[in-house]
Each structure stands twice: as C-alpha cells, then as structure tokens.
Design a protein around this motif. Structure first.
Motif: not given
Length: 308
Positions: A203-211, A227-236
């Motif tokens: 999920l984190a990988a797919s979110t990173a691709e979208l970002i 953009e960098t995030g600590d909770n990319a797996s939850e979409g936030a």
C-alpha cells in the motif's frame, strides 16, 4: 431305536472332530513364523517393539496383499504416531522404512531355511527371537543431545532401550500440551503480523507512486514538490513540502569574435571560460542570469567565430 440314536451320536462326534481338526489347521496356517499372531493395531503405553513392527508389516504384506514398500510406509506411519506421542524425534521416514525392510528380509531368509536343524540355523533363530521384544529403535541420532527434547523424554527413551522396554507412556502431559498450544498461537500471530506488514508495504509503494505522479504533474506549473511521510501506508502523508522556483535560461550572448580569439590564443578551455566570463560580468555589474553562460553555448560561438 437305541441303535439309531447311537449311530446318530457317533456321526455327530465324527463331524465335531473333523471341524476341530480343520480349525486347528487354519489357526496353524495363520500363525507367523517365529512371531505368532499378526498385529493389526499398534497399542500400548510403550514404544513399538520389533515383534509389533514386523507383525504389523506382515499383516499388510501377507494378509492385505500390499507390496513391501507400501507395507513399510504404512507401518512407519503408524509407528511415528507412537513416537510423536512420546515427543521423541525420529529418523527420516525413508531410513526407517529401509531398516524395517532389512528386518523383514532377515525374517524371510530364516523362514526359507526353517526346515534345517543345523546349529547355525538354530542359533540364528534363537538370536532373532531374543530380539523380538526389544525396541524397534528409530530414534534420531541426536535425540539424546537435542535441547528441545525434555530430560524426562530422554530418560524414557533410555529405559525403552533396555531389555523388556522398562517404563510406559503416561496420559497427555497437560503442561506440555499448553506450551505447544501457546507456541502454535504465537506462530500464527507472527504469521499474521508478517502478512499485515507485507500489505502495508504494498500500500505504501502504491501511495508513493501516486504522490510521485502528482508531484511531476504539478512541477510543470508550480515547480518541483517533494513530499515525505511517516504514515504513507494509511494514506495520510505528513511531511515538508519544498518548492523550487523555475529558473529562466539567459539568452544574451557575450562571446564576441575578439573574445573568442583571445580565449583561443590563451588556450582557455570552454569549461574554464564559463567561470572567467561569469566572474568578469559580475565585477562589471552584469546580471549573469540574463547571459547565455554555459559550456555548450561558448563552444558553439567559438567554433562559429573560427569559421569566419
């Protein structure tokens, strides 16, 4: 009337005598050489003996008409249940089958020569019979040294290896059963956590691709955004956004024919010429962002002036 009754009684006794003789002959045929009765089930609180293992094997091979390999496989599977109950590790099933088949071959050769009464034959039969109640030992080579085997189980194995197979298995060990149940539960929980982690990574990988895709689209209009995030797996995705303004490329040419000739005479490289011209323009108060100052443009102008 008496004679008739007497003849009837004699006939009845004769029939009973014949039936008894047939029954004795049948029982004699079902008896196994040196073993006695065949074994149809492995029971008891001890580990299987040689008699039990071979008797169970012969039941499947001779009575159920299975092949040697099939009979040994079934027998070792049943023997393994007894050893698992005792929580003592066994050898590989393939090695156990080989040992059982070798024992069967020894019994078969003795049976083949059973009509002989030579001292050698009698000694071999006596030795074989003396081992029938011994343990059919298929324990792992490291069973007595493995730390995973409890000491009481090691003691039980040593007792079973004695003549008469001293000792017997008690009922279910509640403490050990509870430990195994807890270990199994921990294993299942660990497996579940691993599966959840794998799902979060995907999920984190797919979110990173979208970002990343969204950042590339926005950079063409508003600049480059990271953009960098600590909770990319939850979409936030929480982090810091950096914006780099677009730099317009200078268009003003500064390389004149005289300057190009001077650079050639002094043998200044195109790369060094960039720094020399840039510092000269700064010292004269020029805005170098408006100047076409790069290695390729200077090289191009020098080549053009040489051609003139």
């Amino acid at each position: 009337m008496i004679d008739a009754n007497g003849a009837f009684i004699d006939t009845y006794l004769l029939i009973q005598l014949k039936m008894s003789s047939v029954a004795k002959a049948t029982r004699a045929q079902t008896k196994l050489y040196l073993l006695g009765d065949s074994v149809t089930e492995l029971r008891g609180g001890k580990l299987p003996s040689l008699r039990m293992a071979l008797g169970f094997f012969l039941h499947h091979h001779l009575e159920l008409k299975e092949t040697i390999r099939q009979s040994s496989a079934v027998t070792i599977t049943e023997i393994a249940k007894c050893w698992q109950k005792a929580t003592i590790p066994m050898r590989d099933h393939q090695n156990c089958q080989t040992k059982l088949e070798q024992t069967f071959e020894e019994w078969r050769l003795l049976k083949k020569n059973k009509a002989r009464t030579s001292p050698t034959q009698l000694a071999r039969e006596s030795d074989f019979v003396s081992r029938l109640e011994d343990l059919f030992d298929v324990a792992h080579a490291d069973a007595l040294t493995k730390t995973s085997v409890l000491q009481e189980d090691k003691d039980f194995l040593l007792a079973q290896r004695e003549k008469g197979r001293r000792g017997s298995m008690a009922g279910v060990d509640e403490t050990l059963a509870t430990k195994k149940k807890r270990a199994s539960k921990r294993k299942e929980e660990m497996l579940g956590r691993r599966q959840r982690m794998e799902q979060m990574k995907k999920l984190a990988a797919s979110t990173a691709e979208l970002i990343s895709s969204a950042s590339e689209d926005n950079s063409s209009e508003d600049g480059e955004k990271i953009e960098t995030g600590d909770n990319a797996s939850e979409g936030a995705v929480r982090g810091i956004t950096f914006q780099t303004p677009k730099r317009k490329r200078g268009r003003k040419t500064v390389v004149t024919p005289e300057l190009a000739a001077a650079l050639d005479r002094t043998k200044v490289s195109d790369r060094k010429a960039v720094f020399v011209i840039a510092e000269t323009a700064k010292s004269l108060g020029q805005n170098i962002d408006e100047l076409a100052l790069n290695r390729d443009s200077i090289r191009r102008h020098r080549v053009e002036h040489r051609a003139q």
